[in-house]
Write an enzyme that holds these catalytic residues in place. Structure first.
Site, PDB file in Angstrom:
ATOM      1  CG  HIS A 260      -1.854   1.139   1.321  1.00  0.00           C
ATOM      2  ND1 HIS A 260      -3.176   1.048   0.951  1.00  0.00           N
ATOM      3  CD2 HIS A 260      -1.676   2.426   1.723  1.00  0.00           C
ATOM      4  CE1 HIS A 260      -3.759   2.228   1.128  1.00  0.00           C
ATOM      5  NE2 HIS A 260      -2.869   3.084   1.596  1.00  0.00           N
ATOM      6  CD  GLU A 261       1.451   3.699   3.712  1.00  0.00           C
ATOM      7  OE1 GLU A 261       1.684   4.779   3.154  1.00  0.00           O
ATOM      8  OE2 GLU A 261       0.372   3.464   4.321  1.00  0.00           O
ATOM      9  CG  HIS A 264       0.140   6.171  -0.674  1.00  0.00           C
ATOM     10  ND1 HIS A 264      -0.884   6.821  -1.316  1.00  0.00           N
ATOM     11  CD2 HIS A 264      -0.437   5.550   0.387  1.00  0.00           C
ATOM     12  CE1 HIS A 264      -2.027   6.602  -0.654  1.00  0.00           C
ATOM     13  NE2 HIS A 264      -1.779   5.826   0.370  1.00  0.00           N
ATOM     14  CD  GLU A 290      -5.887   5.271   0.320  1.00  0.00           C
ATOM     15  OE1 GLU A 290      -4.951   6.076   0.478  1.00  0.00           O
ATOM     16  OE2 GLU A 290      -6.039   4.278   1.046  1.00  0.00           O
TER      17      GLU A 290
HETATM   18 ZN    ZN Z   1      -3.260   5.191   1.744  1.00  0.00          ZN
END
Ligand code: ZN
Length: 497
Positions: A260-261, A264, A290
């Site tokens: 997830h990170e 980003h 997101e």
């Molecule tokens: Zn996030």
């Protein structure tokens, strides 16, 4: 005569460099700062924030904005438009209100932390009422066309409106609730408990780092550290800091957290260096931001092709936990759908229902249709109706999220928008790249990152989120790509027709 645009650009860069310094202080505070440093750090951060606010609202910026011309250049047009947007937001709100909001928000966070620990909404209600009142005033100063919520939403998802989001969410709710229900009643069920076996931290670190590298995260232009709550902070495309946390008895936390990170982070590293410290070098909206993390975490990281490639290695890394677990069993476990009370622990499907609950409540709060005192009841009713589960107390109900305590109304919908954008972008990538599943199955994640970089990351703030979606996918945002994706994925896992 010097070009007023260049003079404006120099000032924008100073403002954004101050912001980058604030970010670096924040990163340090959350990863390395000793506990006693908190007082000095608060003073340093307040000073920088004041300096930045002073520059952001300086009349000089207003003058230069008036004199600057885009000359038909899209980069200049973007930088002028976004600077004007921020400038106008900043000068419309009286500095007394800004200060009062900052004070109440930091106090609010403290009071909320204690109220949550005691599971006592009434202890938090007066502060929340005050914050809400201040945010309503702010919305009036900023202005809006339809409803005050739009003025607050604009801070996180520029150009979006509550009405448009409500329309999307109503459709999503109508299609998701029956699917979640059917899954809840399905006889075929994943064995979630295998993810709670013992997964040594060192192996998790190796795995997270390898996944980030394969995705294209540049460790020469970023770091991975540990913090209580995972986050990504970026000073520039060449310095992006992400964090995770390790739980030896819950495998998804770090592994999917890093995916997830890193999603980003790729979005941050994918911007063009010449646009550093300008709007062209920033992300469009929280929803788009997101979408990048959720795509890597879910569409890629929780997909079968991804684990077809990595699972043999995963079994070597965690022989004790996964030695007797087959790929199908593991794949089903990481895609378990189960109604739960806590948003941050929710699965891919029910997560969106958690967001719809919050969006409907906060929209009603801002418009005055819902009183603060009635939040716990309204929350519990909506949770029961949408997610199918009722909180036993406020800590696992309306006090679980920090957002409102800091005055962030209008933030929540960006999470679900991110899921919708992600599905629509991913479908477009698959169409453009041919058999994306085959490259993922072969362990090659670069084509997807290249595609995202070309079509999304490098544009910075050039397009509004809605425009970007249309440009990249040829269609306006809709729930269809997401529904197609979740139906195709979850029905087989649960043996549904
Ligand atoms: Zn996030």
């Amino acid at each position: 005569m010097p070009d007023p645009y260049q003079a404006l650009l120099e000032r924008i860069k100073v403002i954004n460099k101050l912001r980058a310094v604030e970010e670096l202080l924040e990163w340090d505070q959350l990863t390395h700062m000793p506990p006693k440093g908190v007082g000095a750090r608060a003073e340093m951060k307040a000073l920088l924030a004041a300096l930045r606010h002073e520059r952001q609202t300086s009349p000089e910026i207003g003058d230069l904005l008036e004199q600057s011309s885009a000359d038909g250049d899209p980069v200049r047009a973007t930088n002028i438009r976004e600077t004007r947007r921020l400038y106008e937001r900043a000068v419309k709100v009286p500095s007394e209100l800004v200060k009062e909001l900052a004070r109440t928000a930091s106090l609010g966070n403290d009071i909320w932390t204690r109220a949550r620990a005691d599971s006592d909404f009434r202890a938090f209600a007066p502060t929340l009422s005050k914050l809400l009142g201040l945010k309503r005033q702010e919305a009036e100063y900023i202005g809006y066309e339809n409803e005050p919520y739009d003025a607050l939403l604009d801070e996180f998802e520029p150009g979006a409106t509550a009405e448009e989001i409500a329309g999307l969410f109503a459709e999503l709710r109508g299609r998701l609730v029956p699917l979640v229900q059917a899954i809840a009643e399905a006889r075929q069920r994943p064995d979630f408990s295998i993810l709670k076996r013992h997964y040594p931290r060192a192996a998790q670190e190796t795995m997270g780092r390898k996944f980030a590298e394969e995705m294209g995260f540049d460790f020469e232009a970023g770091r991975l550290d540990v913090s209580v709550h995972p986050f990504t902070i970026s000073m520039s495309c060449d310095d992006v800091r992400m964090t995770t946390r390790y739980d030896e008895h819950y495998m998804p936390s770090a592994v999917f957290g890093v995916l997830h990170e890193a999603g980003h982070s790729l979005h941050e590293q994918g911007r063009e260096p010449q646009h550093a410290f300008t709007p062209m070098g920033s992300y469009v909206s929280l929803g788009i931001q997101e979408s990048q993390s959720r795509m890597w975490e879910n569409q890629v990281g929780r997909s079968r092709p991804f684990w077809e490639h990595h699972y043999p290695w995963a079994r070597e890394l965690y022989p004790e936990a996964l030695g007797n677990v087959g790929l199908d069993e593991f794949y089903a476990a990481i895609n378990t759908v189960a109604p739960s009370l806590i948003r941050v622990e929710a699965d891919e499907l029910t997560y969106n229902l958690h967001i719809i609950v919050r969006f409907e409540l906060e929209r009603d709060l801002v418009s005055g249709r819902l009183e603060v005192a009635d939040i716990p009841d309204a929350w519990n009713r909506k949770m029961t109706k949408l997610v199918g589960i009722t909180p036993g107390n406020d800590a696992e109900g309306c006090l679980q999220d920090t957002h409102w305590s800091g005055g962030a109304f209008g933030y929540f919908p960006t999470y679900a928008l991110g899921n919708l954008y992600a599905a629509q972008f991913f479908a477009a990538a698959r169409e453009a790249l041919g058999d994306l599943g085959a490259s993922i199955r072969g362990g090659d994640l670069r084509p997807l990152n290249e595609w995202l970089r070309t079509h999304i990351h490098r544009h910075g703030m050039r397009y509004r989120a809605g425009e970007l979606v249309r440009l990249v996918t040829g269609k306006p945002l809709s729930i269809e790509p997401f529904m197609t994706y979740v139906n195709a994925k979850f029905k087989p896992i649960y043996g549904l027709p």
